[in-house]
Design an enzyme around this catalytic site. Structure first.
Site, PDB file in Angstrom:
ATOM      1  N   SER A  14      -3.418  -7.349   3.045  1.00 18.67           N
ATOM      2  CA  SER A  14      -3.656  -7.175   4.484  1.00 18.67           C
ATOM      3  C   SER A  14      -4.131  -8.473   5.115  1.00 18.67           C
ATOM      4  O   SER A  14      -3.726  -8.823   6.225  1.00 18.67           O
ATOM      5  CB  SER A  14      -4.688  -6.072   4.729  1.00 18.67           C
ATOM      6  OG  SER A  14      -4.196  -4.821   4.346  1.00 18.67           O
ATOM      7  N   LYS A  42     -16.926  -6.604   5.472  1.00 18.83           N
ATOM      8  CA  LYS A  42     -15.700  -7.107   6.095  1.00 18.83           C
ATOM      9  C   LYS A  42     -15.747  -6.880   7.599  1.00 18.83           C
ATOM     10  O   LYS A  42     -16.331  -5.919   8.063  1.00 18.83           O
ATOM     11  CB  LYS A  42     -14.469  -6.374   5.539  1.00 18.83           C
ATOM     12  CG  LYS A  42     -14.146  -6.690   4.100  1.00 18.83           C
ATOM     13  CD  LYS A  42     -12.852  -6.017   3.684  1.00 18.83           C
ATOM     14  CE  LYS A  42     -12.447  -6.369   2.273  1.00 18.83           C
ATOM     15  NZ  LYS A  42     -11.175  -5.725   1.897  1.00 18.83           N
ATOM     16  N   HIS A  79       0.837  -1.203   0.000  1.00 20.15           N
ATOM     17  CA  HIS A  79       0.000   0.000   0.000  1.00 20.15           C
ATOM     18  C   HIS A  79       0.870   1.250   0.000  1.00 20.15           C
ATOM     19  O   HIS A  79       0.607   2.207  -0.733  1.00 20.15           O
ATOM     20  CB  HIS A  79      -0.902   0.051   1.245  1.00 20.15           C
ATOM     21  CG  HIS A  79      -1.957  -0.985   1.315  1.00 20.15           C
ATOM     22  ND1 HIS A  79      -2.168  -1.731   2.452  1.00 20.15           N
ATOM     23  CD2 HIS A  79      -2.879  -1.408   0.419  1.00 20.15           C
ATOM     24  CE1 HIS A  79      -3.180  -2.559   2.259  1.00 20.15           C
ATOM     25  NE2 HIS A  79      -3.620  -2.391   1.022  1.00 20.15           N
ATOM     26  N   ARG A 118      -2.006  -5.815  -7.545  1.00 20.05           N
ATOM     27  CA  ARG A 118      -0.954  -6.767  -7.164  1.00 20.05           C
ATOM     28  C   ARG A 118      -0.663  -7.757  -8.280  1.00 20.05           C
ATOM     29  O   ARG A 118       0.439  -8.237  -8.408  1.00 20.05           O
ATOM     30  CB  ARG A 118      -1.364  -7.537  -5.908  1.00 20.05           C
ATOM     31  CG  ARG A 118      -1.278  -6.738  -4.645  1.00 20.05           C
ATOM     32  CD  ARG A 118      -1.490  -7.632  -3.434  1.00 20.05           C
ATOM     33  NE  ARG A 118      -2.734  -8.374  -3.504  1.00 20.05           N
ATOM     34  CZ  ARG A 118      -3.837  -8.088  -2.828  1.00 20.05           C
ATOM     35  NH1 ARG A 118      -3.861  -7.068  -2.013  1.00 20.05           N
ATOM     36  NH2 ARG A 118      -4.914  -8.816  -2.944  1.00 20.05           N
TER      37      ARG A 118
END
Length: 169
Positions: free
Chosen positions: A127, A41, A17, A89
């Site tokens: 994460s 989440k 990040h 990513r």
């Protein structure tokens, strides 16, 4: 003024990040990093804690951090941002992010999405994976700054204590 907004859950922020933040801060005059609250989440850290961690480690003068519970495009409009930053990513991320960019374009056609990859050596851990590795006792120092690693380990220890206290009969 070229203003961009980079939103994510950042639970917690990773070195990947930070790589995206650094690259974006060089491209735009102002970058707003937004901790987005995702009702789907269950975060480990509160939005306030995530904002605080980002402020501890994102030291670029044109970067500031906020949190939001609303639509990211609405926050972008309120901040005067014409660009949404999305970190990538790999191929799996790209497919999801293109779909998200399309949805955001439908909501706010005046705001462009810019895809920014993390540095390749930092792109392998999300994460979620960071939390998983830390919960297994692995060294996560290459995946996040020390301030984040310390808070993550402390939170996981506290969660483990609470969990073990709740299982006694």
């Amino acid at each position: 003024m070229r203003i961009a907004l980079y939103a994510g859950s950042f639970d917690p922020i990773t070195s990947g990040h930070l790589s995206v933040i650094e690259r974006s801060a060089r491209m735009f005059e102002r970058l707003v990093v937004a901790v987005a609250v995702n009702p789907g989440k269950v975060p480990l850290f509160s939005p306030e804690e995530r904002v605080e961690m980002i402020r501890l480690v994102a030291h670029w003068p044109n970067v500031r951090c906020v949190s939001t519970e609303g639509l990211v495009v609405e926050l972008a409009r309120a901040e005067g941002a014409r660009y949404l930053i999305r970190g990538i990513r790999g191929g799996t991320d790209a497919e999801f992010e293109i779909s998200l960019a399309s949805a955001n374009h439908q909501l706010a056609p005046e705001i462009e999405t810019v895809f920014v990859p993390a540095h390749p050596e930092l792109s392998e851990v999300s994460s979620s994976r960071l939390k998983e590795l830390a919960s297994l006792g692995e060294d996560v120092s290459r995946y996040c700054p020390p301030q984040v690693s310390e808070r993550l380990r402390a939170r996981l220890r506290a969660a483990a204590r609470t969990s073990s206290e709740g299982t006694h009969v």
